[in-house]
Design a protein around this motif. Structure first.
Motif, mmCIF file in Angstrom:
data_model
loop_
_atom_site.group_PDB
_atom_site.id
_atom_site.type_symbol
_atom_site.label_atom_id
_atom_site.label_comp_id
_atom_site.label_asym_id
_atom_site.label_seq_id
_atom_site.Cartn_x
_atom_site.Cartn_y
_atom_site.Cartn_z
ATOM 1 N N VAL A 1 16.265 20.493 128.449
ATOM 2 C CA VAL A 1 15.804 19.135 128.759
ATOM 3 C C VAL A 1 16.145 18.839 130.207
ATOM 4 O O VAL A 1 17.310 18.889 130.608
ATOM 5 C CB VAL A 1 16.460 18.093 127.825
ATOM 6 C CG1 VAL A 1 15.920 16.704 128.141
ATOM 7 C CG2 VAL A 1 16.195 18.448 126.368
ATOM 8 N N ALA B 1 17.907 13.571 127.064
ATOM 9 C CA ALA B 1 18.375 14.639 126.187
ATOM 10 C C ALA B 1 18.863 14.072 124.854
ATOM 11 O O ALA B 1 18.575 14.624 123.791
ATOM 12 C CB ALA B 1 19.487 15.425 126.869
ATOM 13 N N GLN C 1 15.918 13.122 122.684
ATOM 14 C CA GLN C 1 15.282 14.278 122.052
ATOM 15 C C GLN C 1 16.104 14.768 120.868
ATOM 16 O O GLN C 1 15.552 15.086 119.809
ATOM 17 C CB GLN C 1 15.094 15.413 123.054
ATOM 18 C CG GLN C 1 14.497 16.667 122.407
ATOM 19 C CD GLN C 1 14.056 17.695 123.409
ATOM 20 O OE1 GLN C 1 13.492 17.363 124.452
ATOM 21 N NE2 GLN C 1 14.284 18.972 123.091
#
Length: 282
Positions: free
Chosen positions: A203, A210, A213
């Protein structure tokens, strides 16, 4: 009927509260800085580990407990008439389980059962808790082994690593990759696949991206999560862990979302500011 004692190793990353509540015994791995050897979670904690890495500029080596360590841990329970079930760190990552099997061979057949978790960190912890719950329900050793082995493939383990520095020091990425990763603010995504720790994504950008995600990857399974436990596991990332816990509690139907700190073995490979989400699929 014999009592059954559940054992695991220090890479399970379960809190002291959970280990005591479920009567789980732990055999520590070793963390070695030059000539000094420490027992993970017993004679060294993650805070001290990171201090030593900063002071020396080097990562420690990690080592499995010896067969003698396991034999010494198991013996009092076997001698008291108990059966032992040990669930350990994936054989893809360590010789820990093999050493436990050597120790098990020193006891009468069937008294010590050794199971490869095919996992790490609280991925092991989830399987250990399943086993401990099965003991409370009066299940046999064979039933517990079957349960754990069936659930091993259902465990989802994903971490976001904040820096490539520890992977570089541990020989898992080159100096060029580490430099470019730092320059571009790349944060690796690590998953456990077939018992091994795999880099599955990178990422790029702010840490918030991050974390988003990581959260979204977990919530994609929201309707298929085992509802007993979900772990948010971290290394010196308590604020981010608290944020993830709150979001998951609001958006998934899990009875207990538990924050736990990664131990020294896991931390030495991933580094500070690592945070992960670990759960079992139904």
């Amino acid at each position: 009927m014999s009592r059954i004692q559940i054992f695991t190793d220090s890479t399970c990353d379960l809190s002291e509260e959970l280990k005591q509540a479920f009567q789980i015994e732990v055999v520590p791995l070793y963390v070695v800085f030059e000539s000094e050897s420490y027992q993970d979670g017993t004679t060294i904690q993650p805070k001290r580990l990171f201090e030593l890495v900063t002071q020396t500029g080097k990562l420690p080596k990690t080592a499995a407990p010896s067969p003698a360590d396991f034999e010494q841990a198991f013996a009092p329970y076997v001698e008291a008439g108990d059966d032992v079930v040990y669930i350990g760190l994936s054989t893809e990552l360590s010789s820990t389980v093999q050493n436990a099997k050597v120790a098990a061979s020193q006891f009468a057949d069937g008294r010590v059962t050794v199971i490869d978790s095919r996992n790490l960190s609280t991925g092991i912890g989830l399987l250990v808790l399943k086993a401990a719950q099965a003991v409370q329900e009066g299940k046999s050793v064979d039933q517990i082994a079957e349960l754990v082995e069936a659930h091993a493939a259902k465990i989802e383990v994903e971490f976001i690593i904040d820096t490539l520095e520890y992977l570089h020091k541990g020989g898992r990425c080159s100096s060029v990759q580490a430099f470019l990763g730092s320059l571009l603010k790349i944060r690796p995504v690590v998953k456990v696949i077939n018992g091994a720790m795999m880099l599955t994504d990178k990422v790029r950008g702010k840490r918030d991206k991050a974390l988003a995600q990581l959260l979204n990857n977990a919530l994609a399974y929201a309707d298929n999560m085992d509802e007993d436990f979900l772990f948010v596991t971290h290394a010196v990332a308590s604020d981010e862990a608290a944020y993830l816990k709150k979001e998951i509690e609001q958006r998934a139907k899990v009875k207990r979302v538990v924050i736990t700190e990664a131990g020294c073995v896991i931390s030495s490979h991933c580094g500070p500011q690592t945070v992960g989400i670990v759960f079992a699929k139904k």
